[in-house]
Write a protein that holds these residues in place. Structure first.
Motif, short mmCIF file in Angstrom:
data_model
loop_
_atom_site.label_atom_id
_atom_site.label_comp_id
_atom_site.label_asym_id
_atom_site.label_seq_id
_atom_site.Cartn_x
_atom_site.Cartn_y
_atom_site.Cartn_z
N GLY A 92 -12.02 -35.42 -10.09
CA GLY A 92 -13.08 -35.23 -9.11
C GLY A 92 -12.72 -34.14 -8.13
O GLY A 92 -11.53 -33.84 -7.92
N SER A 93 -13.75 -33.53 -7.52
CA SER A 93 -13.53 -32.39 -6.63
C SER A 93 -13.70 -32.72 -5.15
O SER A 93 -13.42 -31.88 -4.30
CB SER A 93 -14.50 -31.25 -7.00
OG SER A 93 -14.38 -30.91 -8.37
N SER B 262 -16.31 -34.36 -17.19
CA SER B 262 -15.19 -34.84 -16.38
C SER B 262 -14.11 -35.48 -17.24
O SER B 262 -12.92 -35.28 -17.02
CB SER B 262 -15.70 -35.84 -15.34
OG SER B 262 -16.57 -35.22 -14.41
N VAL B 263 -14.54 -36.25 -18.25
CA VAL B 263 -13.56 -36.86 -19.16
C VAL B 263 -12.77 -35.76 -19.87
O VAL B 263 -11.55 -35.82 -19.99
CB VAL B 263 -14.24 -37.80 -20.16
CG1 VAL B 263 -13.22 -38.31 -21.19
CG2 VAL B 263 -14.89 -38.98 -19.45
N ALA C 163 -8.37 -37.30 -2.79
CA ALA C 163 -6.92 -37.33 -2.53
C ALA C 163 -6.61 -38.23 -1.35
O ALA C 163 -5.61 -38.97 -1.36
CB ALA C 163 -6.40 -35.91 -2.28
N HIS C 164 -7.46 -38.18 -0.32
CA HIS C 164 -7.23 -39.02 0.86
C HIS C 164 -7.36 -40.51 0.50
O HIS C 164 -6.56 -41.33 0.96
CB HIS C 164 -8.24 -38.65 1.94
CG HIS C 164 -8.12 -39.49 3.17
ND1 HIS C 164 -7.04 -39.40 4.04
CD2 HIS C 164 -8.94 -40.45 3.68
CE1 HIS C 164 -7.21 -40.27 5.02
NE2 HIS C 164 -8.36 -40.91 4.82
N VAL D 177 -7.81 -33.52 -10.64
CA VAL D 177 -8.31 -32.30 -11.28
C VAL D 177 -9.83 -32.30 -11.12
O VAL D 177 -10.46 -33.36 -11.10
CB VAL D 177 -7.93 -32.23 -12.77
CG1 VAL D 177 -6.43 -32.14 -12.93
CG2 VAL D 177 -8.47 -33.43 -13.54
N PRO D 178 -10.43 -31.11 -10.98
CA PRO D 178 -11.88 -31.05 -10.79
C PRO D 178 -12.63 -31.63 -11.98
O PRO D 178 -12.21 -31.48 -13.14
CB PRO D 178 -12.16 -29.56 -10.63
CG PRO D 178 -10.84 -28.96 -10.25
CD PRO D 178 -9.80 -29.78 -10.92
N GLY D 179 -13.74 -32.28 -11.69
CA GLY D 179 -14.59 -32.81 -12.75
C GLY D 179 -15.65 -31.81 -13.16
O GLY D 179 -15.56 -30.63 -12.83
N GLY D 180 -16.64 -32.28 -13.90
CA GLY D 180 -17.71 -31.42 -14.37
C GLY D 180 -19.06 -31.90 -13.93
O GLY D 180 -19.19 -32.88 -13.18
#
Length: 399
Positions: free
Chosen positions: A66-67, A93-94, A72-73, A84-87
């Motif tokens: 996820g972006s 995303s997978v 992260a928090h 890592v960034p998703g789509g």
């Protein structure tokens, strides 16, 4: 001879979705919340942190996808890889998560794919998924559909859909990592879930029994349900045991109904309702375990409204009473005592019907039969008797 090396297990924790239905409900609430649903707080912790903590004891690697800067928090202090960034879509995303895992010096053998908006995953579900992956390349937890399904057009019912063999898929879904990674590289079009990719190429995907607690946060009301589940889990539960016994004489010109199904026989059973001796004794066992009297207390035979009533209604009431008290059925064991008819050919259908009425897994229900060796009224084929034993867990503060 040396044993095979232990398989490395990774999990993808998906957090790239926007949760539009939840956001719409949140925007209309007094708080005017706009954050994505997976970052809402549940009992003081973000939803996605609950999901991560459910997975971590069972995996070697946890890869968030996820972006959102909140990701992260929300996972700060936990043993997870950097997100890592998703789509734009779930399958994007997978794929992004799988590609990140493939670049590791020691990629995993197994990957679990879990929705970050599912905060409550019972240990049993994860363990049974991993166990089944020893046999199958793909495994998903699922629960059987118990509600009647309707097909609707412009608010008008146009068809009733059979729920037979229908299951509601949940996560975490487990797969052979090399296989799922390869499938995602070759199939980049949309699909409903990762199991659909395996199905597309003819791989067998097994199911394990999911959990009604494994709710995906979708609308605002789900938050309250999740809070109740966590409150329930924090309680101390104690076992309750109940015993039931019932007898009905044979009668002419009546259908024989046993444990919720019609059994072919030349006679039925006499009684005010449909005289289902199996369900009646099971109800008595449940009411006894809950210190709620017997079936006659709740459905008096003196009241005409219960005449010829389908006993399924009685058992649904007993199951609802378990849930109302915050408890759950551990198991039920029913024994039918008769010379005829033979119960064995119908036992599985009986188990399935009782499980459906109680809204539990069929694995929690046992139906068996015995005879009285031609002794007594059952031996003379004057009627049928039944016994039941149930085990129920309830909070220790239940009256």
């Amino acid at each position: 001879m040396s044993s095979a090396p232990r398989k490395r297990i990774a999990a993808l924790l998906l957090a790239a979705g926007q949760g539009r239905r939840f956001a719409a409900g949140a925007a209309s609430s007094p708080q005017k919340e706009t954050i994505c649903k997976q970052f809402h707080c549940l009992k003081g912790e973000p939803i996605i942190r609950h999901a991560a903590m459910a997975l971590l004891p069972f995996v070697d690697i946890l890869q968030p996808v996820g972006s959102d800067p909140l990701l992260a928090h929300a996972l700060e202090g936990l043993d997870v890889l950097p997100p890592v960034p998703g789509g734009a879509e779930r399958h994007d995303s997978v794929r992004a998560g799988l590609e990140a895992l493939a670049k590791l010096p020691n990629p995993p053998d197994i990957v679990l794919v879990h929705d970050g908006a599912r905060p409550i995953v019972p240990e049993r579900v994860i363990l049974e998924t991993l166990e089944a992956l020893e046999t199958y390349p793909g495994v998903i937890p699922a629960v059987p559909v118990s509600d009647t399904l309707k097909k609707v057009s412009q608010n008008i019912i146009i068809d009733t859909v059979s729920r037979e063999n229908l299951w509601r898929a949940q996560t975490p879904q487990g797969f052979s990592f090399p296989l799922l990674h390869d499938l995602h590289q070759r199939h980049r079009d949309a699909h409903t879930d990762d199991a659909a990719l395996l199905e597309l190429e003819g791989h067998h995907v097994a199911i394990v029994q999911g959990s009604e607690d494994n709710i995906k946060l979708t609308v605002m009301e789900d938050l309250m349900r999740l809070e109740r589940i966590i409150d329930q889990a924090s309680k101390t539960f104690v076992p309750r045991v109940g015993l039931g016994y019932d007898v009905h004489a044979f009668a002419e010109d009546r259908k024989l109904i046993l444990c919720g199904i019609e059994v072919p026989h030349e006679k039925g059973l006499a009684g005010h309702s449909d005289a289902d001796v199996g369900i009646h004794t099971l109800c008595d066992a449940i009411y006894g375990a809950l210190a709620e009297g017997d079936i006659g207390r709740h459905f008096p035979p003196s009241e005409n409204k219960w005449k010829d009533m389908d006993s399924a209604r009685f058992l649904v009431h007993a199951g609802e009473l378990i849930r109302k008290k915050g408890g759950y059925l551990v198991n039920a064991d029913i024994t039918i005592i008769c010379e005829r008819p033979k119960i064995g050919p119908h036992a599985q259908a009986m188990r399935e019907r009782l499980a459906e009425l109680l809204n539990v897994s069929v694995s929690r229900i046992s139906v068996k039969a015995t005879t009285s060796e031609r002794l007594g009224f059952t031996g003379r084929e004057e009627g049928i008797a039944a016994t039941a034993a149930v085990s129920i867990m309830v909070p220790d503060d239940v009256d």
